[in-house]
Design a protein around this motif. Structure first.
Motif, PDB file in Angstrom:
ATOM      1  N   THR A 131       0.988  -1.214  -0.147  1.00 17.97           N
ATOM      2  CA  THR A 131       0.089   0.251   0.047  1.00 17.97           C
ATOM      3  C   THR A 131       0.809   1.087  -0.614  1.00 17.97           C
ATOM      4  N   GLY A 132       2.363   1.188   0.065  1.00 19.23           N
ATOM      5  CA  GLY A 132       3.165   2.548   0.107  1.00 19.23           C
ATOM      6  C   GLY A 132       3.258   2.248   2.105  1.00 19.23           C
ATOM      7  N   ASN A 133       2.592   1.684   2.983  1.00 14.79           N
ATOM      8  CA  ASN A 133       2.566   2.285   4.020  1.00 14.79           C
ATOM      9  C   ASN A 133       4.221   1.610   4.687  1.00 14.79           C
ATOM     10  N   LEU A 134       4.938   2.136   5.506  1.00 14.78           N
ATOM     11  CA  LEU A 134       5.916   1.687   6.274  1.00 14.78           C
ATOM     12  C   LEU A 134       5.596   0.950   7.484  1.00 14.78           C
ATOM     13  N   VAL A 135       5.735   0.372   8.402  1.00 14.90           N
ATOM     14  CA  VAL A 135       5.397   0.067   9.690  1.00 14.90           C
ATOM     15  C   VAL A 135       6.889  -0.927   9.893  1.00 14.90           C
ATOM     16  N   LEU A 136       5.980  -0.091  12.081  1.00  9.71           N
ATOM     17  CA  LEU A 136       7.386  -1.326  12.091  1.00  9.71           C
ATOM     18  C   LEU A 136       6.548  -2.255  13.145  1.00  9.71           C
ATOM     19  N   ARG A 137       6.673  -3.541  13.275  1.00 12.83           N
ATOM     20  CA  ARG A 137       5.308  -4.418  14.087  1.00 12.83           C
ATOM     21  C   ARG A 137       6.570  -5.688  14.676  1.00 12.83           C
ATOM     22  N   VAL A 138       5.649  -6.451  15.458  1.00  9.42           N
ATOM     23  CA  VAL A 138       6.601  -7.631  16.036  1.00  9.42           C
ATOM     24  C   VAL A 138       6.564  -8.241  15.021  1.00  9.42           C
ATOM     25  N   ALA A 139       7.610  -9.247  14.758  1.00  7.39           N
ATOM     26  CA  ALA A 139       8.395 -10.200  13.813  1.00  7.39           C
ATOM     27  C   ALA A 139       7.170 -11.212  13.725  1.00  7.39           C
ATOM     28  N   ASN A 140       6.541 -11.420  14.383  1.00 12.78           N
ATOM     29  CA  ASN A 140       5.076 -12.489  13.985  1.00 12.78           C
ATOM     30  C   ASN A 140       3.998 -12.426  13.844  1.00 12.78           C
ATOM     31  N   ASP A 141       3.758 -10.486  14.481  1.00 12.93           N
ATOM     32  CA  ASP A 141       2.233  -9.912  14.448  1.00 12.93           C
ATOM     33  C   ASP A 141       2.177  -9.379  13.548  1.00 12.93           C
ATOM     34  N   ASP A 142       1.102  -9.751  12.280  1.00 11.35           N
ATOM     35  CA  ASP A 142       1.105  -8.203  10.790  1.00 11.35           C
ATOM     36  C   ASP A 142      -0.142  -7.934  11.285  1.00 11.35           C
ATOM     37  N   ARG A 143      -1.171  -8.213  11.720  1.00 15.94           N
ATOM     38  CA  ARG A 143      -2.538  -7.424  12.028  1.00 15.94           C
ATOM     39  C   ARG A 143      -2.465  -6.323  12.341  1.00 15.94           C
ATOM     40  N   PRO A 144      -2.551  -5.361  11.830  1.00 15.24           N
ATOM     41  CA  PRO A 144      -2.573  -3.774  11.317  1.00 15.24           C
ATOM     42  C   PRO A 144      -2.980  -3.271  12.944  1.00 15.24           C
ATOM     43  N   GLU A 145      -3.441  -3.961  13.306  1.00 15.15           N
ATOM     44  CA  GLU A 145      -4.300  -2.683  15.228  1.00 15.15           C
ATOM     45  C   GLU A 145      -3.033  -3.244  15.859  1.00 15.15           C
ATOM     46  N   ASN A 146      -1.688  -3.779  15.766  1.00 13.10           N
ATOM     47  CA  ASN A 146      -0.722  -4.122  16.743  1.00 13.10           C
ATOM     48  C   ASN A 146       0.102  -3.665  15.618  1.00 13.10           C
ATOM     49  N   PHE A 147       0.340  -2.605  14.734  1.00 14.56           N
ATOM     50  CA  PHE A 147       1.702  -2.591  14.018  1.00 14.56           C
ATOM     51  C   PHE A 147       2.103  -1.299  15.451  1.00 14.56           C
ATOM     52  N   LEU A 148       3.392  -0.842  16.082  1.00 12.42           N
ATOM     53  CA  LEU A 148       3.897   0.210  16.251  1.00 12.42           C
ATOM     54  C   LEU A 148       4.221   1.442  16.156  1.00 12.42           C
ATOM     55  N   TRP A 149       4.486   1.452  14.885  1.00 12.11           N
ATOM     56  CA  TRP A 149       4.269   2.604  14.451  1.00 12.11           C
ATOM     57  C   TRP A 149       4.080   2.273  12.559  1.00 12.11           C
ATOM     58  N   LYS A 150       3.509   3.499  11.941  1.00 12.56           N
ATOM     59  CA  LYS A 150       3.664   3.030  10.659  1.00 12.56           C
ATOM     60  C   LYS A 150       3.942   5.241  10.143  1.00 12.56           C
ATOM     61  N   SER A 151       4.314   5.174   8.856  1.00 10.18           N
ATOM     62  CA  SER A 151       4.489   6.054   8.245  1.00 10.18           C
ATOM     63  C   SER A 151       3.098   6.922   8.155  1.00 10.18           C
ATOM     64  N   PHE A 152       1.610   5.703   7.783  1.00  7.53           N
ATOM     65  CA  PHE A 152       0.298   6.335   7.172  1.00  7.53           C
ATOM     66  C   PHE A 152       0.251   7.440   7.814  1.00  7.53           C
ATOM     67  N   ASP A 153       0.235   7.180   9.803  1.00 11.23           N
ATOM     68  CA  ASP A 153       0.341   8.142  10.312  1.00 11.23           C
ATOM     69  C   ASP A 153       1.279   9.854  10.891  1.00 11.23           C
ATOM     70  N   TYR A 154       1.768   9.587   9.951  1.00  9.57           N
ATOM     71  CA  TYR A 154       2.816  11.012   9.367  1.00  9.57           C
ATOM     72  C   TYR A 154       2.945  11.498   8.207  1.00  9.57           C
ATOM     73  N   LEU A 155       1.829  11.697   7.231  1.00  9.35           N
ATOM     74  CA  LEU A 155       1.841  12.627   6.382  1.00  9.35           C
ATOM     75  C   LEU A 155       2.744  13.346   5.305  1.00  9.35           C
ATOM     76  N   THR A 156       2.850  13.590   4.415  1.00  9.73           N
ATOM     77  CA  THR A 156       4.489  14.285   3.997  1.00  9.73           C
ATOM     78  C   THR A 156       3.445  15.436   3.064  1.00  9.73           C
ATOM     79  N   ASN A 157       3.168  15.492   1.735  1.00  9.48           N
ATOM     80  CA  ASN A 157       3.001  15.594   0.696  1.00  9.48           C
ATOM     81  C   ASN A 157       1.490  15.195  -0.337  1.00  9.48           C
TER      82      ASN A 157
END
Length: 196
Positions: A131-157
């Motif tokens: 999707t273009g989203n860069l995410v930090l997550r726990v290695a064995n957990d790819d559920r979006p609600e558990n992402f540690l951080w995501k670029s989609f929360d920090y928009l640029t232009n």
């Protein structure tokens, strides 16, 4: 005659293995034991987006950004360190550190930019999604609600589908679009589009 068939078979096998190795070097994920150096890239699993270092326009400064993979001109859709470039060299390093922070280091190992951390994780990984989203997550957990951080929360232009825009009541983050200062400089410019 038998030797030439064996040599040809060996060369065919070797060629096949080398092409497989080349294909397998493209990855969409790194962990805490890996780094992304200037010149390296992450490519989303479907090949839609690339994460790497770039210099916009005529600038010599280096930024970490995400761009479309299959467009001749780099069309950047997100920039990590838009206010703090790696100055005039290609020695930047992007890496994941425990307990779950993404950091960009310059040639003197000083932190140029870092993500914030919502919670600690023992085995964080960085992944570029299709999707273009860069995410930090726990290695064995790819559920979006558990992402540690995501670029989609920090928009640029640039706005991509599924990006968070406006006030996020769960995270408390206000996301808005902000223009680049110039084509050579992704520092926030004079125009902002936000949802109030």
């Amino acid at each position: 005659m038998m030797k030439s068939i064996t040599d040809a078979s060996f060369l065919l096998l070797l060629s096949s293995l080398l092409s497989t190795l080349k294909i397998s070097t493209a990855t969409d994920i790194i962990n805490t034991t890996q780094i992304l150096r200037d010149g390296d890239t992450l490519i989303s699993s479907g090949g839609r987006f690339v994460l790497g270092f770039f210099s916009p326009g005529n600038s010599n400064n280096r930024y970490v950004g995400i761009w479309y993979a299959n467009i001749n001109n780099i069309t950047v859709v997100w920039v990590a360190n838009r206010e703090n470039p790696v100055k005039n060299n290609t020695s930047g390093i992007l890496k994941v550190v425990e307990p779950g922070v993404l950091v960009l280091l310059n040639d003197t190992n000083n932190i140029v930019w870092s993500s914030n951390m919502s919670r600690a994780a023992r085995t964080p990984v960085l992944q570029l999604l299709d999707t273009g989203n860069l995410v930090l997550r726990v290695a064995n957990d790819d559920r979006p609600e558990n992402f540690l951080w995501k670029s989609f929360d920090y928009l640029t232009n640039t706005f991509l589908p599924d990006m968070n825009f406006g006030w996020n009541t769960e995270t408390g983050i206000q996301s808005s679009l902000t223009s680049w200062k110039t084509n050579d400089n992704p520092t926030p410019g004079d125009f902002t589009f936000s949802w109030i």
